[in-house]
Write an enzyme that holds these catalytic residues in place. Sequence first.
Site, mmCIF file in Angstrom:
data_model
loop_
_atom_site.group_PDB
_atom_site.id
_atom_site.type_symbol
_atom_site.label_atom_id
_atom_site.label_comp_id
_atom_site.label_asym_id
_atom_site.label_seq_id
_atom_site.Cartn_x
_atom_site.Cartn_y
_atom_site.Cartn_z
ATOM 1 N N GLU A 1 -7.254 -1.290 -6.103
ATOM 2 C CA GLU A 1 -6.248 -0.986 -6.529
ATOM 3 C C GLU A 1 -5.051 -1.974 -7.365
ATOM 4 O O GLU A 1 -4.798 -1.907 -7.304
ATOM 5 C CB GLU A 1 -5.551 0.317 -6.233
ATOM 6 C CG GLU A 1 -6.616 1.015 -5.679
ATOM 7 C CD GLU A 1 -5.485 2.218 -4.136
ATOM 8 O OE1 GLU A 1 -5.970 3.634 -3.990
ATOM 9 O OE2 GLU A 1 -4.970 1.334 -3.220
ATOM 10 N N SER B 1 1.047 -1.095 -0.055
ATOM 11 C CA SER B 1 0.124 -0.020 0.084
ATOM 12 C C SER B 1 0.749 1.220 -0.129
ATOM 13 O O SER B 1 0.358 2.207 0.068
ATOM 14 C CB SER B 1 -0.821 0.584 1.423
ATOM 15 O OG SER B 1 0.096 0.289 2.639
ATOM 16 N N ASN C 1 -4.985 5.740 -0.546
ATOM 17 C CA ASN C 1 -4.382 6.478 0.736
ATOM 18 C C ASN C 1 -3.565 7.712 1.003
ATOM 19 O O ASN C 1 -3.938 8.454 1.391
ATOM 20 C CB ASN C 1 -3.129 5.919 0.871
ATOM 21 C CG ASN C 1 -3.541 4.594 1.544
ATOM 22 O OD1 ASN C 1 -4.461 3.907 1.935
ATOM 23 N ND2 ASN C 1 -2.943 3.835 1.914
ATOM 24 N N HIS D 1 -3.669 -4.277 -5.024
ATOM 25 C CA HIS D 1 -3.917 -3.313 -3.546
ATOM 26 C C HIS D 1 -4.767 -3.438 -2.908
ATOM 27 O O HIS D 1 -5.643 -3.389 -2.718
ATOM 28 C CB HIS D 1 -3.636 -2.198 -3.277
ATOM 29 C CG HIS D 1 -3.159 -0.992 -2.046
ATOM 30 N ND1 HIS D 1 -4.297 -0.716 -1.641
ATOM 31 C CD2 HIS D 1 -3.962 -2.118 -0.907
ATOM 32 C CE1 HIS D 1 -4.403 0.016 -0.120
ATOM 33 N NE2 HIS D 1 -3.879 -1.355 0.008
#
Length: 394
Positions: free
Chosen positions: A263, A230, A301, A251
């Site tokens: 992702e 990540s 994120n 991800h």
Amino acid sequence: MTETAASHEQISSTLVLPYLNHALRMFAEGYASRADIDAAMRFGCGYPQGPLSTVEELGLESVRDQLAAMYADSGDELHRPADLLESLVAAGGGTVESQDGAAVSAEPQLRHEIRTVGVVGTGTMASGIVEVFAKSGYDVVFVGRSQEKLDAVLALITKSLDKAISRGKLDEATKADVLGRLTGATEREALADVDLVVEAIAEDLAIKTELFGDLDRICKPGTILATTTSSLPISACAAATSRPEWVIGMHFFNPAPVMKLVEVVTTELTDADVDESVRALCAKVGKVAVSCGDRAGFIVNALLFPYLNDAVKMLESGQADMTTIDTAIKEQAGFPMGPFELLDVVGNDVSLAIQKELHAEFKHPGFAPAPMLETVVADGHLGRKTRRGFHDYS
């Protein structure tokens, strides 16, 4: 409107508007499509809608004016209205989507046959990924450092399947089929014939690059090598192999059997057919794939943690207490959790590490970790896992 309601609205706007602005900039840079940015935040965070849809719902001019007022007050470059927003307002409105010139892409196809999947790792994330593929009909070889760790993976998956049975979502025959597709191994050589390997080991670049070098030696030509990282550069994992075009990011979000988002992260060297095959595979196992490039934070994120960091700064400043901030965000923005509740679930140490990565990547002074976040971590108050974080769970 009561004073409390007004303050809740102000708190929400102060925290949410910069998040929307960052999403606009991410889209304008061409990092990800409008559909993928919105889907990432819906399926990765459980938000009622994506940021670009939210901008349109609130009104382009209203969002621009509120950000301009914030920027005039703070001087923080992150509050300056995105150029795209200014140009849309100047043009008389329209939608963010109208600026996305890309045509709607066709459904991705499996360009490479994938029958057997390998998973390296035995933690919660790895166990969840094993379960996802086995429940979707794939034979899975999972590799751990000891028989005890392999047994723990089987125990976690069995517990998950039993819970599904108790809820009437699964039967015993299906459970037996799923468990029958699993093969545990303590040697990486067991991955020699798999078609895809998903790595889910420690977030340590040296450990990951060593693994990718070994996978390059072991795996047959044509095996896709994926990492669930990540925060670490996928290009560095790719560089450890002689086949960088076969390396990609997948991800998953925790818990993998429940969370819909993956992702799919490509480097400059990732082959287009590998990218398309991985996105098609995600759909086959019931996941929503979003595409993005290899940089810190990916989509979720990069948008989530600056907002959480801003919430800590707001608490530091004394503008509002934790409960008020958490309540305001849930009531006004419709987010499923308040920022301090979420920080404690994610882990404050994890949150601090990600915020440091984002600060190093983007160099925005406003991305510097809040001193209070650093203090909470230094004091060992990491969240629910230590029974104390911002909130006390003892």
